[in-house]
Design a protein around this motif. Structure first.
Motif, PDB file in Angstrom:
ATOM      1  N   UNK A  65      79.729  23.313  47.378  1.00  0.00           N
ATOM      2  CA  UNK A  65      79.866  24.726  47.721  1.00  0.00           C
ATOM      3  C   UNK A  65      81.097  25.309  47.064  1.00  0.00           C
ATOM      4  N   UNK A  77      74.647  30.505  53.585  1.00  0.00           N
ATOM      5  CA  UNK A  77      73.905  29.941  54.699  1.00  0.00           C
ATOM      6  C   UNK A  77      72.415  29.825  54.405  1.00  0.00           C
ATOM      7  N   UNK A  78      71.857  30.855  53.780  1.00  0.00           N
ATOM      8  CA  UNK A  78      70.417  30.814  53.461  1.00  0.00           C
ATOM      9  C   UNK A  78      70.138  29.678  52.485  1.00  0.00           C
ATOM     10  N   UNK A  80      71.798  26.962  52.100  1.00  0.00           N
ATOM     11  CA  UNK A  80      71.913  25.650  52.745  1.00  0.00           C
ATOM     12  C   UNK A  80      70.620  25.299  53.469  1.00  0.00           C
ATOM     13  N   UNK A  81      70.057  26.272  54.176  1.00  0.00           N
ATOM     14  CA  UNK A  81      68.753  26.033  54.817  1.00  0.00           C
ATOM     15  C   UNK A  81      67.690  25.708  53.771  1.00  0.00           C
ATOM     16  N   UNK A  84      68.207  22.373  52.049  1.00  0.00           N
ATOM     17  CA  UNK A  84      67.998  21.240  52.948  1.00  0.00           C
ATOM     18  C   UNK A  84      66.504  20.988  53.139  1.00  0.00           C
ATOM     19  N   UNK A  85      65.743  22.054  53.303  1.00  0.00           N
ATOM     20  CA  UNK A  85      64.304  21.868  53.485  1.00  0.00           C
ATOM     21  C   UNK A  85      63.648  21.386  52.196  1.00  0.00           C
ATOM     22  N   UNK A  94      70.627  16.422  52.623  1.00  0.00           N
ATOM     23  CA  UNK A  94      71.626  17.229  51.933  1.00  0.00           C
ATOM     24  C   UNK A  94      73.008  16.986  52.546  1.00  0.00           C
ATOM     25  N   UNK A  95      73.966  16.635  51.699  1.00  0.00           N
ATOM     26  CA  UNK A  95      75.335  16.402  52.137  1.00  0.00           C
ATOM     27  C   UNK A  95      76.204  17.548  51.647  1.00  0.00           C
ATOM     28  N   UNK A  96      76.959  18.158  52.569  1.00  0.00           N
ATOM     29  CA  UNK A  96      77.767  19.329  52.210  1.00  0.00           C
ATOM     30  C   UNK A  96      79.121  18.920  51.656  1.00  0.00           C
TER      31      UNK A  96
END
Lengths: 337, 337
Positions: A65, A77-78, A80-81, A84-85, A94-96
């Motif tokens: 990020x 945020x969007x 990341x969702x 991840x999906x 998914x690792x942040x």
DNA sequence: CTGAAAGCGCTTACAG
DNA sequence: CTGAAAGCGCTTACAG
């Protein structure tokens, strides 16, 4: 609860369980069924650490990020969702990785083999992370189109085309005094790809149409942005059409115009670039939306492909996926008076 | 690049390198310095898979995300940043688990030992994930206060106190016809903790003050929300003060009031609960902000503590951390006319 | 079509 | 104060 327990329950060798799981060997139907039944009954999941130690595959994708610039956060945020999906659909997690630890996060992930590949967000035209990762053996895929398009696989909205589409749409509607409100200054200064390409696309489109469309940076501070808009409107040739690439600023801009007694689209037309309908809070805005699911799916596919390529040592084709912009008609566009 | 390479470079045994890294054994200054120099020079990072296989610690915290309800999404992004940075401060990384794979994601993480602990977001009053994880040996910490406060460690803004503070502030300012605009219906129906506790706090505060403050659910659809506000205003005793727990709706509400010719705060006062200043786009709103960094730090501390407790088999103290609300004065509050 | 065995890179009792 | 060795739970050549 290990592979041995499953093997014992199914009456086979541990290696056979492993082969059933990986599918890399022909297994008789009865053996396969017995193993699968035992796995289901025991609720067995392979130990991730053991698996990654042995196979050098973690089934994890790291997401690098950018520092949270104020304008970019809700968008983050969007993604990341979405990412991840998309990762789950490829059997990955998914690792942040936040830029908070000084960019060393990615290097740490690479050296400790925490992930198979990394997706880089907030890509800059000349992004130092690309070269940094090259030597460390962590394949990357870019959520953003860098200057050197062969440096790594990437996926992005075609921001240049989006900006051009906005300018052209205003022009088609009859506007001749157009202004391009770009991203916030910080993004321009660090040469974030979407920022640079948006400005470039707007300038080229204007030149191609033989119209002038000066570019102005936006500001994360609504009061400062209002002052800049006032300056534009006070100029001898005030704009009749605005293309705005700063999504978070749209509601504030519309409010400010209305406070000044200007009606949209009667007095000023506006096209928003790169935002979400939800963030507009019901404002019926003519806009080019950010296709988060498509972008997420595309860059994840590239990251997974890069990860498996790194196994086979095949060369990186350096592919790029450009997503065309789509205009959504709303109530903020009309011919100038 | 393994621990053996470091050992060779430093002229010691691999086990000594490991002890220097963990600090769990007294090492002479010279040996320690030699090892640290070799580590720095070689850029060594321990292999995460090997380490977790051997030690059963992954230094990863899983974040279980709720399904992205439309009102909650922008908030989710801030918490991901906040939690990721908090995790790093404890030497951990954050792994994203979306509810997309049907709640099975957490179980998969638990069984494959992908994480040491999980932080649950979007906590419900009776959250099924708590019991589900109990048997699987994955310690959890809740970003939200459940009905059974001893079920697991949790951290949360005191939503009941926040709602009460908003109602009381309106009352202190002279308002007697107050309405509480709660979260969206979906959150109320699924009994999301912040939703239930906010409503409860508002009702209790109103009862305590001897004033009536009916609760109305918000809607993710701005047009529908506008209709509900119209209904409130058309009632025989229209409200003079609104407390609103639906952050994303604030700009739309203010716009709608203004469209109806109502001036804020002259005709209607408004207090926003649980939002970010950035999301208000420069609107100077009287508000109770969501303390994301504090909440993130608190729940991460609890998750890390729960993870190390699970090593030592000590009982879970079931601690809760309640963060008091703070009112920020803005331009949307005034005495009623 | 299936199994026995080696080994991935660490950590940590055991030994001195 | 330091080292040699066992073993965590897998995968995958090697063997039959």
């Amino acid at each position: 609860m290990t592979i041995k327990d499953v093997a014992r329950a199914a009456g086979v060798a541990p290696s056979t369980v492993s082969y059933v799981l990986s599918g890399s060997r022909k297994i008789s139907a009865e053996t396969g069924d017995a193993v699968r039944a035992a796995i289901a009954e025991l609720g067995y999941h392979p130990n991730a650490g053991a698996r990654s130690l042995r196979s050098t595959r973690t089934n994890v994708i790291a997401l690098s990020l950018p520092l949270p610039s104020r304008g970019y956060l809700p968008v983050g945020g969007r993604f990341m969702y979405g990412l991840s999906e998309a990762a789950r659909e490829h059997g990955h997690d998914l690792l942040l990785i936040t830029a908070g630890d000084g960019g060393s996060g990615l290097e740490r992930v690479a050296r400790s083999r925490l992930a198979d590949a990394a997706v880089l967000m907030g890509v800059e035209m000349e992004d130092p992370r690309i070269d940094a990762m090259r030597g460390l053996g962590l394949p990357v895929a870019l959520l953003g189109r860098p200057a050197d398009e062969a440096a790594a696989p990437w996926a992005d909205l075609d921001w240049a085309a989006a900006a051009a589409l906005a300018v052209r749409t205003l022009h088609d509607s009859g506007h001749r005094r157009i202004r391009y409100l770009a991203t916030v200054e910080a993004d321009i200064r660090t040469r974030r790809s979407y920022s640079v390409r948006g400005i470039d696309g707007a300038r080229r489109a204007a030149a191609g149409l033989g119209v002038s469309a000066p570019v102005h940076p936006s500001s994360p501070d609504p009061a400062e942005l209002a002052r800049r808009i006032d300056a534009l409107l006070a100029a001898p040739d005030p704009p009749t059409g605005l293309a705005v690439q700063h999504p978070a600023a749209i509601p504030g801009i519309l409010r400010h115009l209305s406070r000044r007694g200007l009606e949209v689209p009667r007095d000023v037309s506006l096209i928003a670039i790169g935002n979400f309908p939800e963030d507009l809070g019901g404002l019926d805005t003519t806009r080019i939306e950010l296709p988060v699911p498509e972008m997420s799916a595309a860059v994840t596919r590239l990251a997974v492909a890069a990860a498996s390529r790194s196994d086979s040592e095949a060369p990186d084709p350096g592919s790029g996926i450009l997503i065309p912009p789509r205009l959504t008609r709303g109530g903020t566009l009309a011919p100038p008076r």
